[in-house]
Design a protein around this motif. Sequence first.
Motif, PDB file in Angstrom:
ATOM      1  N   PRO A 213      51.347 -34.956 -43.885  1.00  0.00           N
ATOM      2  CA  PRO A 213      52.140 -35.917 -43.117  1.00  0.00           C
ATOM      3  C   PRO A 213      51.824 -37.369 -43.472  1.00  0.00           C
ATOM      4  CG  PRO A 213      50.448 -34.939 -41.729  1.00  0.00           C
ATOM      5  CD  PRO A 213      50.403 -34.230 -43.041  1.00  0.00           C
TER       6      PRO A 213
ATOM      7  N   CYS B 265      62.546 -34.293 -43.300  1.00  0.00           N
ATOM      8  CA  CYS B 265      62.099 -32.896 -43.419  1.00  0.00           C
ATOM      9  C   CYS B 265      62.599 -32.109 -42.211  1.00  0.00           C
ATOM     10  CB  CYS B 265      60.579 -32.824 -43.522  1.00  0.00           C
ATOM     11  SG  CYS B 265      59.728 -33.555 -42.122  1.00  0.00           S
TER      12      CYS B 265
ATOM     13  N   VAL C 120      62.737 -29.960 -38.807  1.00  0.00           N
ATOM     14  CA  VAL C 120      62.045 -30.124 -37.526  1.00  0.00           C
ATOM     15  C   VAL C 120      62.375 -28.939 -36.631  1.00  0.00           C
ATOM     16  CG1 VAL C 120      61.827 -31.571 -35.460  1.00  0.00           C
ATOM     17  CG2 VAL C 120      62.222 -32.637 -37.690  1.00  0.00           C
TER      18      VAL C 120
ATOM     19  N   SER D 260      52.792 -30.228 -39.922  1.00  0.00           N
ATOM     20  CA  SER D 260      52.389 -30.983 -38.752  1.00  0.00           C
ATOM     21  C   SER D 260      52.975 -30.321 -37.518  1.00  0.00           C
ATOM     22  CB  SER D 260      52.899 -32.426 -38.876  1.00  0.00           C
ATOM     23  OG  SER D 260      52.418 -33.220 -37.841  1.00  0.00           O
TER      24      SER D 260
ATOM     25  N   PHE E 137      56.942 -30.234 -37.942  1.00  0.00           N
ATOM     26  CA  PHE E 137      57.607 -30.631 -39.186  1.00  0.00           C
ATOM     27  C   PHE E 137      57.402 -29.513 -40.189  1.00  0.00           C
ATOM     28  CE2 PHE E 137      57.014 -35.356 -38.220  1.00  0.00           C
ATOM     29  CZ  PHE E 137      58.361 -35.579 -38.018  1.00  0.00           C
TER      30      PHE E 137
ATOM     31  N   MET F 290      64.547 -37.149 -35.625  1.00  0.00           N
ATOM     32  CA  MET F 290      63.295 -37.017 -36.375  1.00  0.00           C
ATOM     33  C   MET F 290      63.566 -36.569 -37.802  1.00  0.00           C
ATOM     34  SD  MET F 290      60.764 -35.224 -33.612  1.00  0.00           S
ATOM     35  CE  MET F 290      59.500 -34.937 -34.816  1.00  0.00           C
ATOM     36  N   GLN F 291      64.492 -35.635 -37.973  1.00  0.00           N
ATOM     37  CA  GLN F 291      64.818 -35.125 -39.306  1.00  0.00           C
ATOM     38  C   GLN F 291      65.390 -36.233 -40.180  1.00  0.00           C
ATOM     39  OE1 GLN F 291      68.188 -34.301 -40.725  1.00  0.00           O
ATOM     40  NE2 GLN F 291      67.057 -33.833 -42.576  1.00  0.00           N
TER      41      GLN F 291
ATOM     42  N   GLN G 156      55.519 -40.039 -40.267  1.00  0.00           N
ATOM     43  CA  GLN G 156      55.731 -38.713 -39.688  1.00  0.00           C
ATOM     44  C   GLN G 156      54.769 -38.448 -38.538  1.00  0.00           C
ATOM     45  OE1 GLN G 156      55.375 -36.699 -43.442  1.00  0.00           O
ATOM     46  NE2 GLN G 156      57.600 -36.451 -43.637  1.00  0.00           N
ATOM     47  N   ARG G 157      53.524 -38.883 -38.661  1.00  0.00           N
ATOM     48  CA  ARG G 157      52.559 -38.730 -37.558  1.00  0.00           C
ATOM     49  C   ARG G 157      53.031 -39.500 -36.326  1.00  0.00           C
ATOM     50  NH1 ARG G 157      46.791 -37.431 -38.724  1.00  0.00           N
ATOM     51  NH2 ARG G 157      46.687 -36.611 -40.826  1.00  0.00           N
TER      52      ARG G 157
ATOM     53  N   ALA H  44      62.353 -38.732 -40.856  1.00  0.00           N
ATOM     54  CA  ALA H  44      61.203 -38.182 -41.592  1.00  0.00           C
ATOM     55  C   ALA H  44      61.615 -37.496 -42.887  1.00  0.00           C
ATOM     56  CB  ALA H  44      60.447 -37.194 -40.711  1.00  0.00           C
TER      57      ALA H  44
END
Length: 184
Positions: A163, A72, A74, A135, A151, A66-67, A167-168, A70
């Motif tokens: 977001p 950012c 996590v 988020s 996030f 995810m990092q 990201q969502r 996205a």
Amino acid sequence: MKATGIVRRIDDLGRVVIPKEIRRTMRIREGDPLEIYTSPEGEVVFRKYSALGEISENAVQVAEIMQRLAGCGVLVFDRDRVIAVAGTQKREFHERRVSQALEELMENRQPFYALDSDSSRHMRPVEGLTRTAFSCLPILTAGDVTGAVAFLDPADSAQAVTPTDLQRSLISAAVQFLGRQMEA
């Protein structure tokens, strides 16, 4: 271990009451699972059980992916603490307790998405730290809340963020994936 000075007797069914003060301090709620450990010295230790903690390696991998996607920081939480960190100082966050705001979000099963870049309206997900999240979604497993994913706002920026659609989608997919991993 720390002695509390509280002594309880076992009833005829083998039950022991954990005092309200300890349950409140340790955030033990009715229905919470507890693991029981014994030591060679004759100690019996109760520890809160974390199903998400059992799959913490998966949670770390999800956070890292995810990092990267996205861009950012996590955090992945069980009901009580941070269990996985990616894209920020691990020492600062790892094993820290969830904030009251995040605990309420999980109890109410509500998602949190920052609607504007006003950092005062962003959530502080970790107790004792000022870093905010833009988020955060709870993880549901078989209808029960088992944790959350967040996030983080950038640490070096005075400007908070909102977001993106990507990201969502990522955070939604992560909570669904982790929830299903615990059902398996």
